[in-house]
Scaffold this active site. Sequence first.
Site, mmCIF file in Angstrom:
data_model
loop_
_atom_site.group_PDB
_atom_site.id
_atom_site.type_symbol
_atom_site.label_atom_id
_atom_site.label_comp_id
_atom_site.label_asym_id
_atom_site.label_seq_id
_atom_site.Cartn_x
_atom_site.Cartn_y
_atom_site.Cartn_z
ATOM 1 N N ILE A 28 28.851 34.098 14.254
ATOM 2 C CA ILE A 28 29.871 33.780 13.250
ATOM 3 C C ILE A 28 29.623 34.585 11.977
ATOM 4 O O ILE A 28 30.559 35.111 11.366
ATOM 5 C CB ILE A 28 29.846 32.261 12.968
ATOM 6 C CG1 ILE A 28 30.338 31.513 14.215
ATOM 7 C CG2 ILE A 28 30.683 31.899 11.751
ATOM 8 C CD1 ILE A 28 29.960 30.043 14.254
ATOM 9 N N TYR A 176 18.416 19.522 14.823
ATOM 10 C CA TYR A 176 19.514 20.411 14.412
ATOM 11 C C TYR A 176 20.582 19.619 13.645
ATOM 12 O O TYR A 176 21.040 20.035 12.569
ATOM 13 C CB TYR A 176 20.131 21.088 15.643
ATOM 14 C CG TYR A 176 21.388 21.857 15.319
ATOM 15 C CD1 TYR A 176 21.312 23.076 14.637
ATOM 16 C CD2 TYR A 176 22.648 21.366 15.670
ATOM 17 C CE1 TYR A 176 22.472 23.775 14.314
ATOM 18 C CE2 TYR A 176 23.798 22.059 15.354
ATOM 19 C CZ TYR A 176 23.713 23.265 14.681
ATOM 20 O OH TYR A 176 24.855 23.953 14.354
ATOM 21 N N LYS A 180 21.944 19.815 9.662
ATOM 22 C CA LYS A 180 23.337 19.963 9.224
ATOM 23 C C LYS A 180 23.760 18.808 8.309
ATOM 24 O O LYS A 180 24.565 18.989 7.406
ATOM 25 C CB LYS A 180 24.254 20.099 10.441
ATOM 26 C CG LYS A 180 24.010 21.406 11.189
ATOM 27 C CD LYS A 180 24.369 22.588 10.311
ATOM 28 C CE LYS A 180 23.848 23.905 10.778
ATOM 29 N NZ LYS A 180 24.259 25.037 9.928
ATOM 30 N N THR A 212 32.098 30.171 20.496
ATOM 31 C CA THR A 212 31.172 30.830 21.417
ATOM 32 C C THR A 212 31.446 32.338 21.497
ATOM 33 O O THR A 212 32.573 32.789 21.300
ATOM 34 C CB THR A 212 31.263 30.176 22.821
ATOM 35 O OG1 THR A 212 30.857 31.121 23.802
ATOM 36 C CG2 THR A 212 32.673 29.752 23.169
HETATM 37 N N1 LIG Z 1 28.703 28.279 17.205
HETATM 38 C C1 LIG Z 1 29.110 27.041 16.972
HETATM 39 O O1 LIG Z 1 29.883 26.462 17.743
HETATM 40 C C2 LIG Z 1 28.642 26.317 15.743
HETATM 41 C C3 LIG Z 1 29.068 24.989 15.548
HETATM 42 C C4 LIG Z 1 28.710 24.335 14.373
HETATM 43 C C5 LIG Z 1 27.963 24.991 13.412
HETATM 44 N N2 LIG Z 1 27.552 26.274 13.649
HETATM 45 C C6 LIG Z 1 26.754 26.906 12.594
HETATM 46 O O2 LIG Z 1 27.257 28.210 12.339
HETATM 47 C C7 LIG Z 1 26.192 29.065 11.912
HETATM 48 C C8 LIG Z 1 26.200 30.331 12.749
HETATM 49 O O3 LIG Z 1 26.069 29.949 14.121
HETATM 50 P P1 LIG Z 1 26.273 30.992 15.305
HETATM 51 O O4 LIG Z 1 26.871 30.242 16.428
HETATM 52 O O5 LIG Z 1 26.916 32.231 14.810
HETATM 53 O O6 LIG Z 1 24.752 31.294 15.678
HETATM 54 P P2 LIG Z 1 24.084 32.620 16.277
HETATM 55 O O7 LIG Z 1 25.071 33.466 16.977
HETATM 56 O O8 LIG Z 1 22.892 32.142 17.042
HETATM 57 O O9 LIG Z 1 23.594 33.386 14.978
HETATM 58 C C9 LIG Z 1 22.641 32.787 14.163
HETATM 59 C C10 LIG Z 1 22.316 33.708 13.017
HETATM 60 O O10 LIG Z 1 21.313 33.069 12.209
HETATM 61 C C11 LIG Z 1 20.225 33.967 12.060
HETATM 62 N N3 LIG Z 1 18.956 33.267 11.865
HETATM 63 C C12 LIG Z 1 18.404 32.319 12.669
HETATM 64 N N4 LIG Z 1 17.202 31.963 12.161
HETATM 65 C C13 LIG Z 1 17.009 32.673 11.036
HETATM 66 C C14 LIG Z 1 15.967 32.762 10.080
HETATM 67 N N5 LIG Z 1 14.848 32.027 10.202
HETATM 68 N N6 LIG Z 1 16.093 33.593 9.034
HETATM 69 C C15 LIG Z 1 17.212 34.353 8.893
HETATM 70 N N7 LIG Z 1 18.228 34.335 9.777
HETATM 71 C C16 LIG Z 1 18.116 33.513 10.839
HETATM 72 C C17 LIG Z 1 20.211 34.767 13.363
HETATM 73 O O11 LIG Z 1 19.430 35.924 13.184
HETATM 74 P P3 LIG Z 1 18.742 36.659 14.471
HETATM 75 O O12 LIG Z 1 19.833 37.487 15.069
HETATM 76 O O13 LIG Z 1 17.645 37.435 13.848
HETATM 77 O O14 LIG Z 1 18.259 35.568 15.398
HETATM 78 C C18 LIG Z 1 21.699 35.032 13.498
HETATM 79 O O15 LIG Z 1 22.098 36.046 12.625
HETATM 80 C C19 LIG Z 1 24.919 28.244 12.039
HETATM 81 O O16 LIG Z 1 24.569 27.692 10.796
HETATM 82 C C20 LIG Z 1 25.308 27.145 13.009
HETATM 83 O O17 LIG Z 1 24.529 25.976 12.823
HETATM 84 C C21 LIG Z 1 27.867 26.939 14.778
#
Ligand SMILES: NC(=O)c1ccc[n+]([C@@H]2O[C@H](COP(=O)([O-])OP(=O)(O)OC[C@H]3O[C@@H](n4cnc5c(N)ncnc54)[C@H](OP(=O)(O)O)[C@@H]3O)[C@@H](O)[C@H]2O)c1
Length: 308
Positions: A28, A176, A180, A212
């Site tokens: 995202i 997790y 949040k 996703t």
């Molecule tokens: N996808 C969903 O359906 C969903 C739903 C609700 C909330 N969210 C929230 O949306 C946000 C983005 O989610 P996403 O689905 O895009 O996740 P994602 O594809 O797994 O991407 C996560 C991002 O966070 C970075 N990250 C993780 N740990 C870190 C750390 N210790 N220091 C710096 N960066 C770090 C990762 O970096 P690396 O590439 O280095 O690992 C990556 O850039 C999150 O806060 C998640 O909780 C997502």
Amino acid sequence: MTAADWDPRALPSLDGRTVVVTGGNAGIGYFVSEQLASAGAHVVIAARSAEKARLAIDSIRSRYPDAELAHVPLDLTSLASVRRAAEELAAFRPLHGLVNNAGRVVASRRRLETEDGFELTVGGNFLGHFALTTLLFPALAPEGRVVGLGSDSTRMVKLEPANLWSEGRYDAFRAYAYSKHAVTGFQLELARRLAAAGDSRRSLLAHPGWATSAYAARRPGITDRDPWRGRLFEAATGWVGQGKDRGAWPVVRAVADPDAANGMYFGPRRELAGRPVPTRPVASAASPEFGTWLWADAEEKTGIRFPV
Ligand SMILES: NC(=O)c1ccc[n+]([C@@H]2O[C@H](COP(=O)([O-])OP(=O)(O)OC[C@H]3O[C@@H](n4cnc5c(N)ncnc54)[C@H](OP(=O)(O)O)[C@@H]3O)[C@@H](O)[C@H]2O)c1
């Protein structure tokens, strides 16, 4: 345009604005960075891997050759890294937005800790962002916005503040959801403090629904969607989820909608998917009692005092 019909594909010009996106290299956060850059914002990707940040920057530039982009190293699970990042990021002041996007479910059955000894999920997703926001706040322009990423997991797992740091029992998904709850509580407490201080800066929240990579627009090296499996998956579940490109919309709205006021929360219209509309947080995370307790706890754990 009313609050309900805001079009994420017709963004207002963001020329002259600088926005930091944590985790802007993937998922995202990548699409938030790409969409903000497409409207002219200078986007600073704060990410732990220089290589992944480079891929993201190259991908955005391949679509928007004039995009202004930079990378600053950041690991949210290390307060030393957060301090170094905040110093480097402050050089880009004035900042018009700080998107606290990075976050993850830690894939471990065992309780793990950050470099500083705090439970890893809440420590990275919440405490790291609390520290970053606190240190960067003086660099935030008047009317600048801090946007936190909430999640529907807060509706699935009941908040128990006494077990926020999983010192009693640990479960990866519960940790997790707690992280949040904490992000939500922090952003709303910040909104209350800004309002009370008459500060024009804004604190907002956004959640992407269920987003996703399997549905997302293809970006080689970032979202390598398998065209056939992706299509099958989408056909089976597409009504309850969306690609991470659309999952970025509520976040982008929180940054770019001129009418997005302090304390607002955006999410997809159909809860898990759809256009970005105003939504509500769970009451437990929104309570001022939780916000006040959380704030004091975070200041004590980080040793950093917030300037408002
Ligand atoms: N996808 C969903 O359906 C969903 C739903 C609700 C909330 N969210 C929230 O949306 C946000 C983005 O989610 P996403 O689905 O895009 O996740 P994602 O594809 O797994 O991407 C996560 C991002 O966070 C970075 N990250 C993780 N740990 C870190 C750390 N210790 N220091 C710096 N960066 C770090 C990762 O970096 P690396 O590439 O280095 O690992 C990556 O850039 C999150 O806060 C998640 O909780 C997502």
